[in-house]
Scaffold this active site. Structure first.
Site, PDB file in Angstrom:
ATOM      1  N   GLY A 123      68.101  13.320 -25.976  1.00 24.53           N
ATOM      2  CA  GLY A 123      68.376  11.938 -26.197  1.00 24.53           C
ATOM      3  C   GLY A 123      69.835  11.894 -25.046  1.00 24.53           C
ATOM      4  O   GLY A 123      69.812  10.534 -24.892  1.00 24.53           O
ATOM      5  N   THR A 137      61.332  10.932 -13.029  1.00 28.18           N
ATOM      6  CA  THR A 137      61.722  11.724 -12.586  1.00 28.18           C
ATOM      7  C   THR A 137      62.675  12.363 -13.740  1.00 28.18           C
ATOM      8  O   THR A 137      62.878  14.045 -14.111  1.00 28.18           O
ATOM      9  CB  THR A 137      62.769  12.239 -11.691  1.00 28.18           C
ATOM     10  N   CYS A 159      66.542   5.401 -29.602  1.00 30.80           N
ATOM     11  CA  CYS A 159      65.596   6.407 -30.785  1.00 30.80           C
ATOM     12  C   CYS A 159      65.692   6.981 -32.106  1.00 30.80           C
ATOM     13  O   CYS A 159      64.591   7.136 -32.461  1.00 30.80           O
ATOM     14  CB  CYS A 159      65.935   7.832 -29.607  1.00 30.80           C
ATOM     15  N   HIS A 189      64.872  14.141 -32.739  1.00 29.76           N
ATOM     16  CA  HIS A 189      66.023  13.249 -34.123  1.00 29.76           C
ATOM     17  C   HIS A 189      65.876  13.599 -35.723  1.00 29.76           C
ATOM     18  O   HIS A 189      63.740  13.296 -35.968  1.00 29.76           O
ATOM     19  CB  HIS A 189      66.542  12.260 -33.715  1.00 29.76           C
ATOM     20  N   ASN A 200      62.287  12.325 -30.313  1.00 28.95           N
ATOM     21  CA  ASN A 200      62.712  11.008 -29.798  1.00 28.95           C
ATOM     22  C   ASN A 200      62.918  10.669 -28.144  1.00 28.95           C
ATOM     23  O   ASN A 200      62.864   9.856 -27.938  1.00 28.95           O
ATOM     24  CB  ASN A 200      64.437  11.578 -29.654  1.00 28.95           C
TER      25      ASN A 200
END
Ligand code: NAP
Length: 334
Positions: free
Chosen positions: A158, A9, A127, A239, A312
């Site tokens: 992130g 989720t 990431c 990012h 990311n």
């Protein structure tokens, strides 16, 4: 092939579902797992309803491959239990530096997967690391990297779904002249930036900076010297990184461009005029890592500057885990 996602989720979990829907992997059954509070909720996969199961009650033997996207604490407790019954691909930082667990970006070091059976766990990098090593790999192969200085400009997604929501609510409140409250961030993130991601460790560095330095070395080459500054910016997704690379050998800009244009998973956008570069907003939703602003460092003739941007949640997380699964299925699982 049966698949499962723990943390289905969340930001990364949901993206993983989307990517599996488009992937060539033939999935017979997908099991979706999250916390007790989500148990019983429905998520669609290929138009089929799937009921979320609570982690505590889930039977890991149901899937051959289980992607964990639920954070370090869950990974620490549950991944070793799961790994007795299923191959685990974990998004968290918890196992990344374990020498018996491969840390993999398939375009760069897929051969590292050969030791995966030692613990039946594979780690997905941070990431910021994943997009960085895609750009560094072809340059390191050709010119041997001596040192990297990287500054990151990291999107709020992130930090998870709750942090993303906090950027929206702070922005709304700020524009309405209401009081802005910070819960997931240490300071206001709307109309601001924060030079601090993850906790402080030694020498004034943060854990996020430590991760990008050490994960890059583990994936690419432990001899590379590296220093990082990681900054959270009020961007929703993708990012960005300003990267200074010093080589051992001499290089030409033409060769650098040629190598980056051919680099797997990368796309060069660099016309050196207004708008001739990529911004994080434009990279959102793309499977590619974009490279712009390619130029010599005028203070050091063996050094180069780059601007590297990637989604990311995709190459930085969900896409990379699915690509790892694709290699596993092709090369290792009969
Ligand atoms: P997130 O949006 O906060 O989602 C967290 C997920 O974990 C949710 O599905 C949540 O389920 C589940 N969860 C939380 N507590 C649980 C529990 N006690 N038992 C079972 N499930 C539980 O986080 P995220 O951004 O997707 O990040 C997930 C992981 O990926 C983290 O380790 C993160 O560091 C890593 N990662 C993230 C990125 C990124 O760019 N976001 C990149 C690389 C790696 P409920 O909804 O039921 O609470």
């Amino acid at each position: 092939m049966n698949f499962a996602i723990v943390g289905a989720t969340g930001n990364v979990g949901r993206k993983t579902i989307n990517i599996l829907e488009k992937s060539k992997i033939k999935i017979d059954n997908l099991f979706l797992v999250a916390s007790k509070k989500s148990a019983g909720k429905i998520i669609y996969f290929k138009k089929k309803k799937i009921k979320i199961e609570a982690l505590e009650k889930y039977n890991f033997a149901k899937a051959q491959i289980t992607i964990f996207a639920a954070g370090s604490l869950i990974a620490k407790k549950w991944a070793p239990i799961a790994a007795k019954r299923t191959i685990v691909i974990d998004n968290s930082k918890y196992f990344r530096m374990d020498k018996n667990i491969p840390l993999v970006v398939p375009e760069v070091n897929k051969s590292a997967l050969k030791i995966y059976k030692k613990k039946n766990i594979i780690s997905n990098p941070n990431c910021s690391t994943a997009q960085l090593v895609l750009a560094l790999k072809p340059l390191h192969d050709k010119f041997k990297i001596k040192r990297v200085i990287v500054s990151t400009y990291q999107a709020v997604s992130g930090a998870g779904k709750a942090s993303m929501d906090e950027l929206f609510s702070q922005t709304r409140n700020y524009l309405k002249g209401k009081k802005v409250k910070s819960k997931n961030f240490t300071k206001q993130i709307a109309f601001n930036l924060i030079p601090h991601i993850d906790k402080f460790i030694k020498d004034g560095y943060t854990k996020e900076e430590w991760k990008i330095e050490n994960e890059t070395r583990k994936i690419l080459d432990p001899s590379i010297k590296m220093t990082a500054t990681c900054v959270r910016v009020p961007v929703r997704t993708s990012h960005s990184e300003s990267v200074n690379i010093e080589f051992k050998k001499s290089f030409s800009l033409n060769k650098v461009r040629e190598l980056l244009k051919k680099a797997p998973g990368c796309k060069v956008i660099d016309t050196q005029k207004n708008g001739g570069y990529i911004t994080p907003f434009e990279a959102e939703g793309s499977y590619l890592t974009y490279i712009s602003r390619i130029r010599k460092d005028n203070s050091n003739k063996k050094a180069l500057n780059l601007w590297v941007v990637s989604d990311n949640l995709l190459k930085g997380a969900a896409l990379n885990t699915v690509q790892i699964a694709e290699v596993l299925i092709k090369k290792y699982i009969k």
